[in-house]
Design a protein around this motif. Structure first.
Motif, PDB file in Angstrom:
ATOM      1  N   ARG A  25       0.845  -1.194   0.000  1.00  0.00           N
ATOM      2  CA  ARG A  25       0.000   0.000   0.000  1.00  0.00           C
ATOM      3  C   ARG A  25       0.885   1.250   0.000  1.00  0.00           C
ATOM      4  N   GLY A  26       0.589   2.176  -0.921  1.00  0.00           N
ATOM      5  CA  GLY A  26       1.392   3.384  -1.039  1.00  0.00           C
ATOM      6  C   GLY A  26       2.585   3.229  -1.966  1.00  0.00           C
ATOM      7  N   LEU A  27       2.617   2.121  -2.724  1.00  0.00           N
ATOM      8  CA  LEU A  27       3.758   1.881  -3.603  1.00  0.00           C
ATOM      9  C   LEU A  27       3.868   2.964  -4.677  1.00  0.00           C
ATOM     10  N   PRO A  28       5.093   3.305  -5.108  1.00  0.00           N
ATOM     11  CA  PRO A  28       5.265   4.260  -6.211  1.00  0.00           C
ATOM     12  C   PRO A  28       4.730   3.672  -7.512  1.00  0.00           C
ATOM     13  N   ARG A  29       4.357   4.548  -8.432  1.00  0.00           N
ATOM     14  CA  ARG A  29       3.824   4.054  -9.709  1.00  0.00           C
ATOM     15  C   ARG A  29       4.882   3.295 -10.510  1.00  0.00           C
ATOM     16  N   PHE A  68      -4.011  -5.012  -7.437  1.00  0.00           N
ATOM     17  CA  PHE A  68      -4.557  -4.936  -6.075  1.00  0.00           C
ATOM     18  C   PHE A  68      -3.884  -3.806  -5.294  1.00  0.00           C
ATOM     19  N   SER A  69      -2.562  -3.714  -5.409  1.00  0.00           N
ATOM     20  CA  SER A  69      -1.815  -2.698  -4.667  1.00  0.00           C
ATOM     21  C   SER A  69      -2.120  -1.300  -5.188  1.00  0.00           C
ATOM     22  N   ALA A  70      -2.238  -1.161  -6.504  1.00  0.00           N
ATOM     23  CA  ALA A  70      -2.570   0.138  -7.090  1.00  0.00           C
ATOM     24  C   ALA A  70      -3.932   0.621  -6.623  1.00  0.00           C
ATOM     25  N   ILE A  71      -4.898  -0.294  -6.561  1.00  0.00           N
ATOM     26  CA  ILE A  71      -6.246   0.076  -6.116  1.00  0.00           C
ATOM     27  C   ILE A  71      -6.219   0.537  -4.658  1.00  0.00           C
ATOM     28  N   GLN A  72      -5.492  -0.190  -3.820  1.00  0.00           N
ATOM     29  CA  GLN A  72      -5.394   0.213  -2.417  1.00  0.00           C
ATOM     30  C   GLN A  72      -4.771   1.593  -2.284  1.00  0.00           C
ATOM     31  N   THR A  73      -3.736   1.858  -3.063  1.00  0.00           N
ATOM     32  CA  THR A  73      -3.075   3.160  -2.997  1.00  0.00           C
ATOM     33  C   THR A  73      -3.983   4.254  -3.557  1.00  0.00           C
ATOM     34  N   ARG A  98      -6.728   5.427  -1.157  1.00  0.00           N
ATOM     35  CA  ARG A  98      -6.286   6.199   0.003  1.00  0.00           C
ATOM     36  C   ARG A  98      -5.543   7.467  -0.374  1.00  0.00           C
ATOM     37  N   SER A  99      -5.581   7.851  -1.649  1.00  0.00           N
ATOM     38  CA  SER A  99      -4.850   9.031  -2.120  1.00  0.00           C
ATOM     39  C   SER A  99      -5.761  10.233  -2.243  1.00  0.00           C
ATOM     40  N   ALA A 102      -5.326  14.718  -6.610  1.00  0.00           N
ATOM     41  CA  ALA A 102      -4.271  14.811  -7.626  1.00  0.00           C
ATOM     42  C   ALA A 102      -3.604  13.463  -7.847  1.00  0.00           C
ATOM     43  N   GLU A 103      -3.326  12.764  -6.763  1.00  0.00           N
ATOM     44  CA  GLU A 103      -2.714  11.443  -6.877  1.00  0.00           C
ATOM     45  C   GLU A 103      -3.669  10.453  -7.537  1.00  0.00           C
ATOM     46  N   ARG A 104      -4.930  10.568  -7.229  1.00  0.00           N
ATOM     47  CA  ARG A 104      -5.917   9.665  -7.832  1.00  0.00           C
ATOM     48  C   ARG A 104      -5.968   9.866  -9.346  1.00  0.00           C
TER      49      ARG A 104
END
Length: 233
Positions: free
Chosen positions: A50-54, A74-79, A82-83, A86-88
């Protein structure tokens, strides 16, 4: 992380996955590589990312192993979830790019990501028209994203996107398009308004493929299902 995924694999399960996801020559998942990891294990593992860089997410999606790409989504969706806004937006663009370069390339990968990431972003922006563009693609996976992405709107109470996508995909007899189209119609009727589904079927049942009609009518009465199926030539 790659070593962790491989350590969780099961060769016997992997063989079954290759058959189930049609990874043989000439099939829609031709050449896909499986190591046999169960989805709950991947979901659990994704919480560690969770919170991994793109860049990391892109590296996962560019991996040949199906479950590694699944973990990346899965990890991208979690991040994404919670963003901030702008991050979304950046994660939505990440997803578009991954789709265009063919990394969201089996139906389970589409179904786990199309609505909670791209679809969710489009609901926030109130721009469902992008899904019509994906649905108009000749590419199987892009088209399925255009259909399944409407689930985010259906869950928000908005039926119009799937009704707008329907005429674009109604004549596509590929099984994975048929199933997605019928599935979204069924969800519209179940979650929003049964009458909207019935009205759509009154006009379109005769033109729909057998599979799409079967999925769409799954929760109707036996009498209604029989009647709509009888409308097909």
């Amino acid at each position: 992380m790659l070593a962790t995924v491989q350590s969780l694999g099961d060769p016997e399960r992997a063989a079954g996955q290759r058959r189930f996801f049609k990874a043989g020559p000439g099939e829609y998942g031709e050449g896909d590589v499986f190591v046999g990891v169960r989805v709950p294990e991947l979901r659990k593992l994704s919480t560690q990312l969770r919170g991994l860089p793109r860049d990391t997410a892109n590296a996962l999606l560019d991996n040949a192993i199906h479950e590694v790409r699944q973990l990346g989504l899965f990890s991208a969706i979690q991040t994404f979830t919670r963003s901030g806004a702008a991050e979304r937006a950046d994660w939505a663009e990440f997803y578009r790019a991954a789709l265009r370069r063919g990394r969201v390339n089996n139906w389970d990968l589409v179904d786990l990501s199309a609505y909670p990431l791209l679809g969710a972003w489009l609901v926030e922006q109130d721009t469902p028209s992008e899904l019509l563009e994906w649905a108009a693609s000749a590419d199987l996976w892009e088209r399925r994203v255009g259909i399944v992405g409407t689930f985010a709107f259906i869950k928000s109470g908005a039926p119009q996107p799937i009704l707008d996508v329907a005429p674009i995909v109604i004549d596509d007899r590929r099984d994975l398009i048929q199933k997605a189209y019928g599935w979204m119609l069924r969800e519209m009727g179940k979650r929003i308004d049964r009458q909207l589904l019935l009205d759509h079927l009154e006009v379109n049942a005769a033109r729909m493929g057998r599979t799409a009609l079967s999925y769409a009518t799954e929760h109707l009465t036996p009498e209604q299902r029989t009647r709509f199926r009888a409308l097909r030539p």
